[in-house]
Design an enzyme around this catalytic site. Structure first.
Site, mmCIF file in Angstrom:
data_model
loop_
_atom_site.group_PDB
_atom_site.id
_atom_site.type_symbol
_atom_site.label_atom_id
_atom_site.label_comp_id
_atom_site.label_asym_id
_atom_site.label_seq_id
_atom_site.Cartn_x
_atom_site.Cartn_y
_atom_site.Cartn_z
ATOM 1 N N HIS A 115 44.283 32.790 33.941
ATOM 2 C CA HIS A 115 44.835 32.960 35.283
ATOM 3 C C HIS A 115 44.000 32.195 36.305
ATOM 4 O O HIS A 115 42.786 32.062 36.147
ATOM 5 C CB HIS A 115 44.979 34.430 35.669
ATOM 6 C CG HIS A 115 43.699 35.203 35.743
ATOM 7 N ND1 HIS A 115 42.959 35.311 36.890
ATOM 8 C CD2 HIS A 115 43.029 35.914 34.796
ATOM 9 C CE1 HIS A 115 41.895 36.076 36.658
ATOM 10 N NE2 HIS A 115 41.904 36.454 35.398
ATOM 11 N N ASP A 117 44.208 32.849 39.720
ATOM 12 C CA ASP A 117 43.894 33.636 40.921
ATOM 13 C C ASP A 117 42.569 34.348 40.696
ATOM 14 O O ASP A 117 42.070 34.423 39.563
ATOM 15 C CB ASP A 117 45.009 34.648 41.232
ATOM 16 C CG ASP A 117 45.179 35.687 40.144
ATOM 17 O OD1 ASP A 117 45.097 35.314 38.937
ATOM 18 O OD2 ASP A 117 45.387 36.874 40.451
ATOM 19 N N GLU A 183 47.209 37.676 38.222
ATOM 20 C CA GLU A 183 46.580 38.588 37.264
ATOM 21 C C GLU A 183 45.777 39.679 37.970
ATOM 22 O O GLU A 183 45.761 40.822 37.532
ATOM 23 C CB GLU A 183 45.677 37.798 36.307
ATOM 24 C CG GLU A 183 45.348 38.519 35.006
ATOM 25 C CD GLU A 183 44.127 39.432 35.110
ATOM 26 O OE1 GLU A 183 43.983 40.292 34.227
ATOM 27 O OE2 GLU A 183 43.308 39.299 36.055
ATOM 28 N N ASP A 212 40.537 35.341 28.783
ATOM 29 C CA ASP A 212 40.125 36.125 29.954
ATOM 30 C C ASP A 212 39.370 37.361 29.455
ATOM 31 O O ASP A 212 39.705 38.493 29.770
ATOM 32 C CB ASP A 212 41.378 36.517 30.749
ATOM 33 C CG ASP A 212 41.048 37.299 32.010
ATOM 34 O OD1 ASP A 212 39.908 37.191 32.484
ATOM 35 O OD2 ASP A 212 41.928 38.024 32.499
ATOM 36 N N HIS A 461 34.389 41.413 38.709
ATOM 37 C CA HIS A 461 35.076 42.054 39.838
ATOM 38 C C HIS A 461 34.077 42.547 40.866
ATOM 39 O O HIS A 461 34.346 43.464 41.627
ATOM 40 C CB HIS A 461 35.944 43.222 39.352
ATOM 41 C CG HIS A 461 37.181 42.781 38.638
ATOM 42 N ND1 HIS A 461 38.286 43.568 38.519
ATOM 43 C CD2 HIS A 461 37.485 41.609 38.008
ATOM 44 C CE1 HIS A 461 39.218 42.907 37.834
ATOM 45 N NE2 HIS A 461 38.748 41.730 37.511
#
Lengths: 496, 496
Positions: A115, A117, A183, A212, A461
């Site tokens: 992904h 994004d 995603e 990922d 994250h």
């Protein structure tokens, strides 16, 4: 671990791509290192945050940047529009970037998912460097938002093609790319698009490779073959139209919180055991071999806890890993006041929503589990003789995922990891759920490989996201080696 | 109800203030009605919101407006500064407006407490009219923030003085005013000021009258003689340094929420019964007479529920009222994630704060109750064998309040209510706690009367606050009648 030993023997049988060719490729990767880092630099500078409407333009910009880089390398690109965003109809979804490279019937066709994004990021959150500028630290860490999740792994595939081209060697497999731009924000539109393209763009693929993913620990290379499923519940208890003053009404009216904590306390105990009768019935037992192998994994307690400082409920490493990989778990997340603007701290909440989820493992059946949970909660609520109203809603359900490592797709990845990193990867599971892995498997009916690139401490994250240069460069090599092994094993299987 | 009957006979024995004089006063009130409403209008226009720093200037403005109106009537005024606000040291506390009117040794000295600050309000919250403009509706309702809580009742005292002056009659008692500007925001500084002035400004008072109270229902005039106490608890459970992903860590680490709901569920059941052993031991039994009188009160179910739409746990009105007036209750308020910025809905909270409170009644002893609660929670936590840490903190404690209605202060109020409203007020309790009532009682060691002015549906802390014109005007008359009766009874008592 027998499958790993088996895999380690396959390289000598790979006579389709001579090792000198691989050497040229590997050399090509090293030669192009600066270019590859510049490419990552360009990508990091596009703040393609899918969660923020005001960044949607940047997500589109990132899709075009990606498509343009792909075209430069000779990849045929289609931008598949996905329509409007369900929960924010004023927003256009970023397209799927679909690509095709090679149509050689003598090669397997590998669908690659990544992904483009990223998660939100801001210097004020505590980043050491501007998250939207690639900063190379002295220790070789490539710092910036998206380096590990998932721009680095995505660009690795383009770098790989370039390194093969530079070495004058054909890429060993046909590639079909599926790069997503949502995603980090619910993957809106992806499942529908996969269904649409299953018999079109994806009709001739032989396997799927998702990069990922990260290693099980910073010290232990791994390939996960299982993911837990999830059942997410909303428990709504209503007792009144509006919050009441606990002085004025305490003792006089029925209080939803009393029922809420009672029901929640009947779901799981302090040792982590789920108290819903029958819930463990179909859980696959752990073999003695698995137990032993889990105990041998090189995982520090810090890694096991992922920096959370949590307290482990189990005596051995194997028990701890089994609890998150091979056993269901039930977590109580929160109890929210469902009346907006509810205020005073001493009030009696009129309506509450309790949130909890159950992680499932083979061979639990979501439908059966849901029935057990509903019945247990309804029985418990009845036993309370409460005057409140109860509503149980399973708001989200995603099944567990498990692939056998015997498949050539996994064997190729195991072999490639040995070649590039020089170690046997551990076959592990993930406690979490990656819904797209299951989507690919269910819709395309092909083996889905989860091939790790980064490390669990990359801060995917979180603040200060990074990807070790070592991981970035080796991922490119790993991809090439994986495709080489995949081709050999695929051909063997075809010939057999 | 015997005390009420006794009270109703006192008026004929009041020969110190002939009834013609009272008639002139009552006539004066009616004559000045427009002026009194204009006075309330002026007060409503000052948005003296004590909770907002940016409104602090307006609270000061309101103190000056009040002082100036008092001086105009011949009240000696002192603005007592209270220093800085504890929790926001950059803010100056609004002063106590202290006043004295009359020093006649043949009259009792009544300390009157009201507050001149108000709750926040904004048209956008859903008000029908601008909350800072007094709007008189067709039905005679005086609408605006502070009309009922507590500017209307406060101004009533000034209006009363003016009406006596207009009638050419002496106010029947010496008055000491204590008007506060922080009642809606923690009453910072009040207790300390009372202690300081107990032997100074308040040294010669004979009783206290608080008019920041409302009737028990719109249909039932009442005088509350009891208030419940409160013990407010914070229960902190810690399991980790930061929230963890429930997929990655569920089942592996100890989860604070599991312990939290378990402990909370052990405190109270769905019928409202408190489960802490020994907690009811010192609760004063309800007499058959009280039970019967509570059943006879004119309280609609709507009034009983105060518009909350709650579900009553009891079969009879008496049982419902007893549950909130004469029995302790335990309410679970909320469970908060104690890690700021905690995000994902599927996370395992690392640290939680549970909040609950216990309302106490005569003759529970806060110290004993606290011991029982602490022991119960500690025992329960031990029984869980949890790896988390527990902390129990009784963050706030305020005792219950109870005054006998035999005292002349109460008898005067009962008699005045009969005179002005033509009905016997019910002797009730309040389920809530009014800490200042207890402060006055403890510090000044005098009888404290809670004399209602408004109605429970006035919307004191809500939108569309109002005070019926009837209540506004009758409060002025009630005050005058109360002082007249108080003087008579006080003199009788002195002569006896």
């Amino acid at each position: 671990m027998s499958t790993i030993l088996l895999a380690s023997m396959t390289s000598s049988r790979n006579d389709m791509v001579p090792s000198v060719v691989v050497k040229d490729f590997l050399f090509g990767v090293d030669e192009l290192e600066n270019l590859f880092i510049e490419r990552l630099e360009e990508a990091v500078e596009i703040p393609s945050v899918s969660a923020y409407a005001e960044r949607r333009e940047d997500v589109f910009r990132m899709s075009e940047w990606t498509a343009s880089k792909m075209r430069d390398l000779g990849v045929e690109v289609t931008l598949k529009p996905l329509g409007k965003q369900e929960d924010k109809p004023e927003l256009e979804l970023p397209p799927l970037v679909l690509g095709r490279y090679g149509r050689d019937s003598e090669k397997p066709t590998v669908l690659v998912y990544c992904h483009y994004d990223v998660q939100p990021a801001a210097l004020e959150d505590g980043w050491k460097h501007d998250p939207w500028v690639l900063t190379i630290e002295e220790n070789g860490r490539l710092c910036g938002r998206g380096t590990s999740d998932d721009k680095g792994p995505l660009i690795g595939w383009l770098n790989m093609i370039e390194a093969f081209q530079k070495a004058g060697v054909e890429v060993p497999a046909n590639l079909v790319f599926c790069f997503e731009g949502m995603e980090e924000n619910g993957s809106f539109g992806l499942r529908k698009a996969l269904e649409e393209e299953a018999t079109k763009f994806f009709s001739d693929i032989d396997c799927v490779c998702i990069t990922d993913v990260v290693w099980v620990s910073d010290e232990q290379l791994s390939i996960p073959q299982g993911l837990r499923g999830i059942l997410f519940y909303l428990l709504t208890i209503t007792g009144a139209d509006q919050d009441a003053h606990s002085g004025g009404f305490g003792g006089q009216i029925s209080e939803p919180m009393t029922d809420m904590v009672n029901i929640m306390s009947s779901l799981v105990d302090s040792s982590g055991k789920i108290l819903v009768p029958g819930i463990y019935d179909n859980v696959q037992p752990v073999t003695a071999e698995e137990y032993e192998s889990y105990n041998k994994l090189n995982i520090s307690e810090d890694s096991l806890l992922g920096g959370t400082g949590g307290r482990i409920l189990h005596e051995t490493q194997a028990d701890a890993l089994i609890a998150r990989w091979k056993k269901p778990s039930l977590s109580l997340h929160r109890i929210e006041n469902a009346r907006p603007g509810a205020g005073a701290v001493t009030s009696i909440p009129a309506k509450l929503v309790g949130k909890f989820s159950i992680r499932t493992v083979p061979n639990m059946k979501a439908k059966d589990i849901n029935k057990l949970v509903q019945k247990h909660i309804e029985d418990r609520f009845k036993s309370l003789g409460s005057k409140n109203d109860l509503e149980i809603n399973c708001a989200h359900e995603s099944d567990w995922f498990y692939e056998s490592s015997d498949h050539w797709n996994y064997q190729a990845a195991i072999q490639a990891t040995q070649e590039i990193w020089g170690v046997n990867p551990a076959l592990t599971c993930e406690g979490g759920s990656i819904p797209i892995a299951l989507d690919f498997k269910e819709i395309l009916q092909k083996n889905v490989l989860l091939l790790p690139v980064g490390r669990p401490t990359d801060g995917a994250h979180s603040i200060n996201e990074k990807l070790d240069k070592n991981n970035y460069i080796n991922a490119i090599k790993l991809y090439g080696s994986y495709l080489k092994e995949a081709r050999a094993l695929w051909q063997q299987k075809r010939q057999a």
